[in-house]
Design an enzyme around this catalytic site. Structure first.
Site, PDB file in Angstrom:
ATOM      1  N   PHE A  56       2.518  -0.698   4.850  1.00 34.11           N
ATOM      2  CA  PHE A  56       1.457  -0.868   3.857  1.00 34.11           C
ATOM      3  C   PHE A  56       1.891  -0.583   2.414  1.00 34.11           C
ATOM      4  O   PHE A  56       1.388  -1.198   1.490  1.00 34.11           O
ATOM      5  CB  PHE A  56       0.239  -0.021   4.211  1.00 34.11           C
ATOM      6  CG  PHE A  56      -0.762  -0.767   5.056  1.00 34.11           C
ATOM      7  CD1 PHE A  56      -0.852  -2.143   5.032  1.00 34.11           C
ATOM      8  CD2 PHE A  56      -1.646  -0.076   5.870  1.00 34.11           C
ATOM      9  CE1 PHE A  56      -1.785  -2.835   5.801  1.00 34.11           C
ATOM     10  CE2 PHE A  56      -2.590  -0.749   6.652  1.00 34.11           C
ATOM     11  CZ  PHE A  56      -2.653  -2.122   6.610  1.00 34.11           C
ATOM     12  N   HIS A  65      -1.755  -2.471  -4.260  1.00 35.68           N
ATOM     13  CA  HIS A  65      -2.016  -2.376  -2.824  1.00 35.68           C
ATOM     14  C   HIS A  65      -1.556  -1.034  -2.281  1.00 35.68           C
ATOM     15  O   HIS A  65      -2.270  -0.353  -1.544  1.00 35.68           O
ATOM     16  CB  HIS A  65      -1.332  -3.518  -2.071  1.00 35.68           C
ATOM     17  CG  HIS A  65      -1.728  -3.568  -0.633  1.00 35.68           C
ATOM     18  ND1 HIS A  65      -1.063  -2.879   0.341  1.00 35.68           N
ATOM     19  CD2 HIS A  65      -2.763  -4.182  -0.018  1.00 35.68           C
ATOM     20  CE1 HIS A  65      -1.664  -3.082   1.503  1.00 35.68           C
ATOM     21  NE2 HIS A  65      -2.698  -3.873   1.314  1.00 35.68           N
ATOM     22  N   HIS A  87      -2.941 -13.051   3.143  1.00 30.75           N
ATOM     23  CA  HIS A  87      -4.298 -12.552   2.907  1.00 30.75           C
ATOM     24  C   HIS A  87      -5.265 -13.631   2.452  1.00 30.75           C
ATOM     25  O   HIS A  87      -6.476 -13.491   2.636  1.00 30.75           O
ATOM     26  CB  HIS A  87      -4.296 -11.334   1.982  1.00 30.75           C
ATOM     27  CG  HIS A  87      -4.241 -10.077   2.790  1.00 30.75           C
ATOM     28  ND1 HIS A  87      -5.378  -9.488   3.284  1.00 30.75           N
ATOM     29  CD2 HIS A  87      -3.193  -9.376   3.271  1.00 30.75           C
ATOM     30  CE1 HIS A  87      -5.029  -8.448   4.021  1.00 30.75           C
ATOM     31  NE2 HIS A  87      -3.712  -8.355   4.034  1.00 30.75           N
ATOM     32  N   HIS A 115      -8.402   0.284   3.977  1.00 34.00           N
ATOM     33  CA  HIS A 115      -8.176  -0.427   5.244  1.00 34.00           C
ATOM     34  C   HIS A 115      -8.943   0.239   6.393  1.00 34.00           C
ATOM     35  O   HIS A 115      -9.437   1.333   6.248  1.00 34.00           O
ATOM     36  CB  HIS A 115      -6.689  -0.446   5.587  1.00 34.00           C
ATOM     37  CG  HIS A 115      -5.888  -1.221   4.593  1.00 34.00           C
ATOM     38  ND1 HIS A 115      -5.365  -0.645   3.465  1.00 34.00           N
ATOM     39  CD2 HIS A 115      -5.565  -2.521   4.532  1.00 34.00           C
ATOM     40  CE1 HIS A 115      -4.738  -1.567   2.762  1.00 34.00           C
ATOM     41  NE2 HIS A 115      -4.843  -2.718   3.379  1.00 34.00           N
ATOM     42  N   HIS A 145      -4.202 -10.172  11.815  1.00 36.83           N
ATOM     43  CA  HIS A 145      -3.752  -9.724  10.497  1.00 36.83           C
ATOM     44  C   HIS A 145      -2.580  -8.747  10.586  1.00 36.83           C
ATOM     45  O   HIS A 145      -1.556  -8.927   9.933  1.00 36.83           O
ATOM     46  CB  HIS A 145      -4.946  -9.104   9.746  1.00 36.83           C
ATOM     47  CG  HIS A 145      -4.571  -8.137   8.683  1.00 36.83           C
ATOM     48  ND1 HIS A 145      -4.695  -6.774   8.830  1.00 36.83           N
ATOM     49  CD2 HIS A 145      -4.031  -8.329   7.446  1.00 36.83           C
ATOM     50  CE1 HIS A 145      -4.266  -6.183   7.729  1.00 36.83           C
ATOM     51  NE2 HIS A 145      -3.858  -7.095   6.871  1.00 36.83           N
ATOM     52  N   HIS A 201      -9.778  -6.814  -0.472  1.00 37.05           N
ATOM     53  CA  HIS A 201      -8.670  -7.780  -0.568  1.00 37.05           C
ATOM     54  C   HIS A 201      -9.098  -9.053  -1.285  1.00 37.05           C
ATOM     55  O   HIS A 201      -8.277  -9.709  -1.917  1.00 37.05           O
ATOM     56  CB  HIS A 201      -8.098  -8.087   0.816  1.00 37.05           C
ATOM     57  CG  HIS A 201      -7.282  -6.957   1.377  1.00 37.05           C
ATOM     58  ND1 HIS A 201      -7.832  -5.918   2.075  1.00 37.05           N
ATOM     59  CD2 HIS A 201      -5.948  -6.687   1.306  1.00 37.05           C
ATOM     60  CE1 HIS A 201      -6.889  -5.054   2.424  1.00 37.05           C
ATOM     61  NE2 HIS A 201      -5.729  -5.494   1.980  1.00 37.05           N
ATOM     62  N   HIS A 240       1.642  -9.212   9.691  1.00 40.41           N
ATOM     63  CA  HIS A 240       2.380  -8.250   8.858  1.00 40.41           C
ATOM     64  C   HIS A 240       3.638  -7.781   9.587  1.00 40.41           C
ATOM     65  O   HIS A 240       4.744  -7.820   9.053  1.00 40.41           O
ATOM     66  CB  HIS A 240       1.519  -7.016   8.575  1.00 40.41           C
ATOM     67  CG  HIS A 240       0.645  -7.118   7.366  1.00 40.41           C
ATOM     68  ND1 HIS A 240       1.117  -6.967   6.084  1.00 40.41           N
ATOM     69  CD2 HIS A 240      -0.684  -7.332   7.233  1.00 40.41           C
ATOM     70  CE1 HIS A 240       0.107  -7.083   5.226  1.00 40.41           C
ATOM     71  NE2 HIS A 240      -1.000  -7.313   5.888  1.00 40.41           N
TER      72      HIS A 240
END
Ligand code: C2O
Length: 580
Positions: free
Chosen positions: A349, A178, A362, A199, A329, A208, A333
């Site tokens: 990230f 990732h 996810h 992204h 989303h 993803h 996070h």
């Protein structure tokens, strides 16, 4: 650490010295029908692509970069870009060349990065074919899965953590996958001047999906259970709006200490999370359900608004995120990660996939994709452009084989061998009521016209009047074209957590009240380690909103941009209304 009691039929993986280039990424493929300028996909993410024309080298020889850009964005900025006679060329994003993965320097600060997430190298890449589905895996809702399920899941994660550190299936290696795809570690195959970022663009969902697919298969193999499926964190309904308890047990392999300690159960997950102005506890559930309705129903009449902006070879990173990506989303996070500016693990990230909850989070995002496609009925569910379908990525599979996968193979999760446990969708019919109907707020407001205000720094609430080029449209027109508020030239440093909310015709400024029709949506991002300044944009659906406010016959709308986090680090280039 104990060796794993499993017989892996693993292909040997060799870490090659960098100069031994036995591996090269495929050259860009130019697909026949992409040689024409596509006008089907205009407007989204346009301004930041206004680069000066320059020559780029490709397998198709030298070409005018301007044409590349024309091909990917449609006829954008017709005033600023003269269309050339020669055919425009676009090309989907292709797998990165792992040998060119660099730990690198922060592109903004020029300081070396203190994290290296480059993957092990491999001598062979295989084009992945989806295996025939024997028995569907059923991904359970995390709050409903029982003890037996968690015992299996925990065992699988423990085994993954115990794999040799250089095994690409090892827990940290998986987390690094990732990091590498989002930390500007790879060059774009086909345009070495651009870094790869999956992204904030239309590859968010497909990429993803693949990532979880292999993660799940690795875990299943480790416990020798082909039915094993990842759980999903069901945060779109009240029962799931809390961290699933098994992830918060200190002695579980699912535990991660690097989380916001104030957000352990029973704290409610705030899907509009702001560190500086968090939602009042009694508003969280109603706000969340309205946020979900907006992201899944009201604001996503067009493919771009759900998927995110077009991203092909030559596109600068972050052309524009879709509704779910930038909203619920990102909020989950940021809410989960440590209460520090850099927010590890989940809130940054590069580190986010070091937390096991990332994959449950996810899985829910992935599930929402499936649900959204189901809600489309006969409307288009996917892009038909090769620029999307033929994009490819690299992953290590459960046998440690490096495989090349494409977007087109992700469209139906059943074909990938899994489905989701069915649960209620309490947001589905949750169309919000207006706080004030038929307000004359735009007419009577003394706010300045948008044209006179931008560009502007968002260090305070900005209110502007935006002119509607069309009004009182017929039902038919509305079905054909969505009215969209475009907030463009959003400039942010990707090292920062930022969030701002957008309200339309809102008189009383209640920035905590997102469960009313006046709330149009948000922009939010979590920090990246390898930061750059980006210019991005968002689009917010207005058709339903203006109907609900009784403002469909108005000439103008009053737009309020309300900074929540890092407003001083955001500047906005402009606002306009378009029909698409
Ligand atoms: Cu790849 Cu939730 O981010």
């Amino acid at each position: 650490m104990a060796t794993i009691p499993l017989s892996w039929s693993a292909a040997p993986t060799v870490r090659l010295p960098q100069r031994q280039r036995s591996f090269t990424a495929k050259p860009p493929r130019f697909i026949g029908h992409d040689f024409a300028v596509s006008c089907s996909h205009t407007n989204h993410g346009q301004d930041h692509r206004r680069h000066e024309p320059e020559k780029v080298e490709s397998s198709a020889g030298k070409m005018d970069r301007r044409n590349v850009l024309l091909g990917m964005g449609g006829l954008y900025g017709a005033a600023s870009v003269v269309q050339s006679d020669s055919a425009a060329i676009a090309a989907p994003i292709h797998s990165p060349d792992f040998t060119k993965c660099t730990r690198g320097t922060n592109l903004n600060t020029q300081k070396p990065l203190d994290v290296d997430c480059c993957p092990p190298l491999s001598t062979e890449i295989v084009d992945y074919k989806l295996p025939p589905v024997q028995k569907l895996r059923i991904r359970p809702a995390a709050q409903l899965a029982g003890k037996e399920y968690y015992a299996k899941f925990e065992k699988a994660i423990a085994l993954m953590k115990a794999l040799p550190a250089d095994d690409p299936r090892n827990f940290m290696q998986q987390a690094n996958v990732h990091c590498a795809y989002c930390n500007l570690t790879y060059e774009q195959a086909g345009d070495a001047k651009q870094k790869l970022q999956i992204h904030n663009c239309w590859h968010f969902f497909p990429w993803h999906r693949w990532y979880l697919y292999f993660y799940e298969r690795i875990l299943a193999k480790l416990i020798d259970d082909p039915t094993f499926a990842l759980p999903f964190w069901n945060w779109d309904q009240p029962d799931g709006m809390v961290m699933p308890q098994p992830f918060a047990n200190k002695d579980s392999p699912l535990y991660d200490a690097r989380r916001n300690q104030a957000h352990l159960p029973p704290a409610l997950l705030d899907l509009a999370y702001s560190a500086k102005s968090p939602t009042k506890p009694n508003k969280i559930v109603p706000n969340n359900l309205t946020v979900m309705y907006g992201e899944m129903v009201r604001n996503v009449k067009k493919l771009d608004d759900f998927y995110g902006a077009k991203y092909v070879t030559g596109t600068a990173p972050n052309p524009g995120p879709g509704t779910v990506e930038r909203g619920s989303h990102i909020a989950a996070h940021a809410w989960t990660g440590e209460a520090t500016p850099s927010g590890e693990d989940m809130g940054n990230f590069y580190s986010t996939a070091r937390d096991t909850i990332f994959y449950a989070h996810h899985a829910n995002v992935d599930r929402l994709w499936t649900i959204w496609r189901g809600l489309r009925g006969t409307k288009p569910k996917d892009y038909t452009e090769a620029d999307w379908l033929e994009a490819d990525f690299l992953f290590y599979d459960e046998n440690a084989q490096l495989v090349r996968v494409t977007v087109k193979d992700t469209l139906e999760n059943e074909k990938m061998g899994y489905v989701y446990q069915e649960v209620d969708l309490p947001w589905l019919k949750n169309r919000p009521a207006p706080r004030v109907k038929n307000s004359k707020v735009a007419e009577t407001s003394g706010a300045p016209a948008a044209e006179t205000v931008f560009p502007v720094k968002l260090d305070k609430v900005v209110k502007v009047l935006v002119t509607r080029p069309k009004k009182s449209r017929s039902k038919n027109d509305k079905e054909k074209e969505e009215e969209l508020l475009v907030i463009e030239g959003i400039e942010v440093d990707t090292a920062k957590f930022v969030r701002f909310d957008v309200f339309v015709n809102d008189e009383d400024d209640k920035p905590d009240e997102l469960d009313k029709a006046e709330y149009a949506g948000c922009f939010s991002q979590i920090p990246h380690k390898n930061s750059i300044n980006i210019k991005t944009q968002i689009r917010l659906g207005l058709t339903e909103l203006l109907e609900d406010l009784g403002a469909d016959d108005d000439d103008k709308v009053l737009v309020s941009l309300v900074p929540k986090d890092g407003g001083e680090d955001i500047s906005i280039g402009g606002i306009k209304i378009i029909y698409a």
